[in-house]
Design a protein around this motif. Structure first.
Motif, PDB file in Angstrom:
ATOM      1  N   ILE A  42      -2.078  -6.117  10.109  1.00  0.00           N
ATOM      2  CA  ILE A  42      -1.020  -5.891   9.124  1.00  0.00           C
ATOM      3  C   ILE A  42      -1.491  -6.340   7.743  1.00  0.00           C
ATOM      4  CG2 ILE A  42       1.361  -6.370   8.464  1.00  0.00           C
ATOM      5  CD1 ILE A  42       1.093  -4.781  11.043  1.00  0.00           C
ATOM      6  N   GLU A  43      -1.399  -5.446   6.785  1.00  0.00           N
ATOM      7  CA  GLU A  43      -1.756  -5.749   5.407  1.00  0.00           C
ATOM      8  C   GLU A  43      -0.606  -5.278   4.517  1.00  0.00           C
ATOM      9  OE1 GLU A  43      -5.096  -4.167   2.414  1.00  0.00           O
ATOM     10  OE2 GLU A  43      -5.902  -5.164   4.189  1.00  0.00           O
ATOM     11  N   GLY A  44       0.162  -6.233   3.995  1.00  0.00           N
ATOM     12  CA  GLY A  44       1.371  -5.864   3.261  1.00  0.00           C
ATOM     13  C   GLY A  44       2.371  -5.249   4.225  1.00  0.00           C
ATOM     14  N   GLU A  45       2.752  -4.023   3.959  1.00  0.00           N
ATOM     15  CA  GLU A  45       3.658  -3.310   4.857  1.00  0.00           C
ATOM     16  C   GLU A  45       2.924  -2.255   5.678  1.00  0.00           C
ATOM     17  OE1 GLU A  45       6.796  -1.723   2.527  1.00  0.00           O
ATOM     18  OE2 GLU A  45       7.619  -3.683   1.962  1.00  0.00           O
ATOM     19  N   LYS A  46       1.588  -2.244   5.600  1.00  0.00           N
ATOM     20  CA  LYS A  46       0.800  -1.228   6.287  1.00  0.00           C
ATOM     21  C   LYS A  46       0.175  -1.761   7.570  1.00  0.00           C
ATOM     22  CE  LYS A  46      -0.603   1.415   2.181  1.00  0.00           C
ATOM     23  NZ  LYS A  46      -1.772   1.915   1.402  1.00  0.00           N
ATOM     24  N   ILE A  47       0.098  -0.897   8.578  1.00  0.00           N
ATOM     25  CA  ILE A  47      -0.685  -1.187   9.771  1.00  0.00           C
ATOM     26  C   ILE A  47      -2.052  -0.548   9.566  1.00  0.00           C
ATOM     27  CG2 ILE A  47      -0.904  -0.885  12.259  1.00  0.00           C
ATOM     28  CD1 ILE A  47       2.100  -0.644  12.438  1.00  0.00           C
ATOM     29  N   ARG A  48      -3.103  -1.371   9.499  1.00  0.00           N
ATOM     30  CA  ARG A  48      -4.452  -0.876   9.247  1.00  0.00           C
ATOM     31  C   ARG A  48      -5.246  -0.832  10.542  1.00  0.00           C
ATOM     32  NH1 ARG A  48      -5.477  -1.313   3.684  1.00  0.00           N
ATOM     33  NH2 ARG A  48      -7.237   0.053   4.195  1.00  0.00           N
TER      34      ARG A  48
ATOM     35  N   GLN B 117      -0.661  -9.460  13.936  1.00  0.00           N
ATOM     36  CA  GLN B 117      -0.127  -9.514  12.576  1.00  0.00           C
ATOM     37  C   GLN B 117      -1.229  -9.876  11.577  1.00  0.00           C
ATOM     38  OE1 GLN B 117       3.154  -8.834  12.269  1.00  0.00           O
ATOM     39  NE2 GLN B 117       3.337  -9.065  10.034  1.00  0.00           N
TER      40      GLN B 117
ATOM     41  N   ARG C  33      -1.367   2.908  13.982  1.00  0.00           N
ATOM     42  CA  ARG C  33       0.014   3.356  13.763  1.00  0.00           C
ATOM     43  C   ARG C  33       0.343   4.558  14.654  1.00  0.00           C
ATOM     44  NH1 ARG C  33       3.823   2.846   9.818  1.00  0.00           N
ATOM     45  NH2 ARG C  33       2.438   1.638   8.480  1.00  0.00           N
TER      46      ARG C  33
END
Length: 422
Positions: A73-79, A69, A101
């Motif tokens: 995870i950055e905001g609602e994005k998986i980077r 996490q 993702r």
């Protein structure tokens, strides 16, 4: 004979050393464009290391003790992207370069871990030290690959037994699976390793080389990138045997073509290079598209701090400074300047910012990658440069060396420039 050792899914294998419960499960190690180095607040730095050499070996590492996490995870994005995966994951279609993702959509049971580069380097360095006591001439090609020259040490007919015993001992003493190839030449040995994967050995004696090499597609050969591949296929050259038959064409492409021809032919005569000196040091980072030039300059100052610490680690005296910029639509600007000077973090920063001012040829475009480096190391302190600035430059150098000692002891972020936190 020359041998080539390639640690199988090395980063994933290291993660299994840390957490044995991952054995037999599909796992991937992911990376992203360094979410920490340009952070204005928290210190997440662990260390820098220059212990391992070779291609594709980074020198700067940040805290790997983050959860999925926290790291991906950055905001609602998986980077992030997959940088390596276990063979169980590869059987599900997971590939290097795939986004995290996409990988999770393809394999919901995939375990994704942040990279723990310092541990990977520790294991690689320990293995290199051990191999140095078993192979007379050893070259580290990358963090997970090594070449060795057995000439005059092991008779050719004993090579199959030797490398199989070596493979088993590495698995026993380090817990790392490895594949080993052997051949009369360096790059054919590397090609043989590909056929030995995973966790196997392949020996190509002189009479075996042509029958093995000729039917293979050109893309299978190490060193044939997309550009060369396109050029060869434009001439309807699809296999390595067809490439070997096109000597006249390869020789027209001058040194790169001639070198490739002889490597594929197995008569390049390239030696295993042990202990060659480091010729350059660099650091680069991919970033989200950035238009703000003040922020770009702030980030260049941060990169200068880290590069200066690397220079301090090996007590280098560079003469050449390099800056590279990549823009959002693929445009690139690069330049290096050679100017004997008294090195310090501040003198490096001045030169990099001056280069940026001249080099930013597309001011209306966003920047997506920054890279700086230095080379041309002198063996003695420079006595050249401006006579008027010499005393000030020496004072800056003394201050930088004291700062470097503090950073080495307490972490590279213990002393930061005020502009980095604005």
């Amino acid at each position: 004979m020359i041998i080539h050792l390639d640690l199988d899914a090395f980063f994933a294998s290291c993660e299994r050393l840390i957490d044995p419960s991952l054995r037999g499960r599909p796992i991937a190690v992911g990376g992203r464009g360094d979410p920490f180095i340009f952070d204005r607040k928290g210190r997440k730095n662990i260390d820098i290391t220059l212990e391992n050499g070779g291609a594709f070996v980074p020198t700067l590492f940040y805290d790997a003790q983050s959860s999925f996490q926290e790291y991906f995870i950055e905001g609602e994005k998986i980077r992030g992207i997959v940088i390596t995966s276990s063979y169980e994951a590869r059987s599900c279609g997971i590939k290097t370069g795939m986004t995290i993702r996409e990988a999770l959509a393809l394999c919901p049971d995939l375990v994704v871990r942040p990279p723990n580069h310092l541990f990977y380097h520790d294991r690689s360095h320990a293995l290199k030290t051990w191999l140095g006591t078993h192979i007379p001439v050893l070259e580290q090609y990358s963090i997970d690959e090594f070449f060795g020259d057995l000439g005059g040490w092991i008779d050719d007919d004993e090579v199959p037994t030797f490398i199989d015993r070596l493979r088993r001992r590495i698995a026993s003493e380090f817990g790392l699976p490895v594949s080993i190839g052997a051949a009369p030449s360096k790059w054919i040995a590397k090609l043989a390793t590909s056929a030995a994967k995973p966790d196997g050995c392949r020996v190509l004696f002189k009479e075996d080389v042509d029958p093995f090499v000729d039917p293979l597609p050109i893309d299978a050969f190490p060193g044939i990138g997309r550009g060369f591949s396109r050029r060869l296929k434009a001439y309807r050259i699809e296999t390595l045997g067809e490439l070997k038959a096109a000597k006249h064409l390869l020789y027209r492409w001058k040194k790169p073509g001639q070198q490739l021809y002889h490597r594929v032919n197995g008569d390049d005569g390239e030696p295993v290079l042990a202990g060659h000196d480091r010729r350059s040091i660099g650091i680069s980072r991919t970033i989200d598209p950035l238009f703000d030039r003040d922020e770009v300059r702030r980030r260049l100052i941060i990169l200068c701090r880290h590069l200066a610490q690397l220079v301090a680690r090996i007590d280098a005296r560079p003469r050449t400074i390099f800056l590279g910029i990549k823009y959002q639509f693929g445009q690139k600007s690069r330049r290096s300047v050679t100017d004997p000077f008294i090195f310090s973090e501040l003198s490096l920063r001045r030169r990099i910012l001056s280069l940026f001012k001249r080099l930013d040829t597309y001011p209306g475009l966003a920047i997506v990658r920054l890279g700086i480096g230095c080379s041309g190391f002198e063996t003695v302190p420079t006595t050249r440069g401006s006579l008027f600035d010499c005393e000030a430059d020496l004072k800056e150098q003394r201050l930088w060396k004291q700062s470097a000692k503090m950073r080495r002891k307490y972490g590279i972020d213990i002393i930061r420039n005020a502009v980095e936190m604005l």
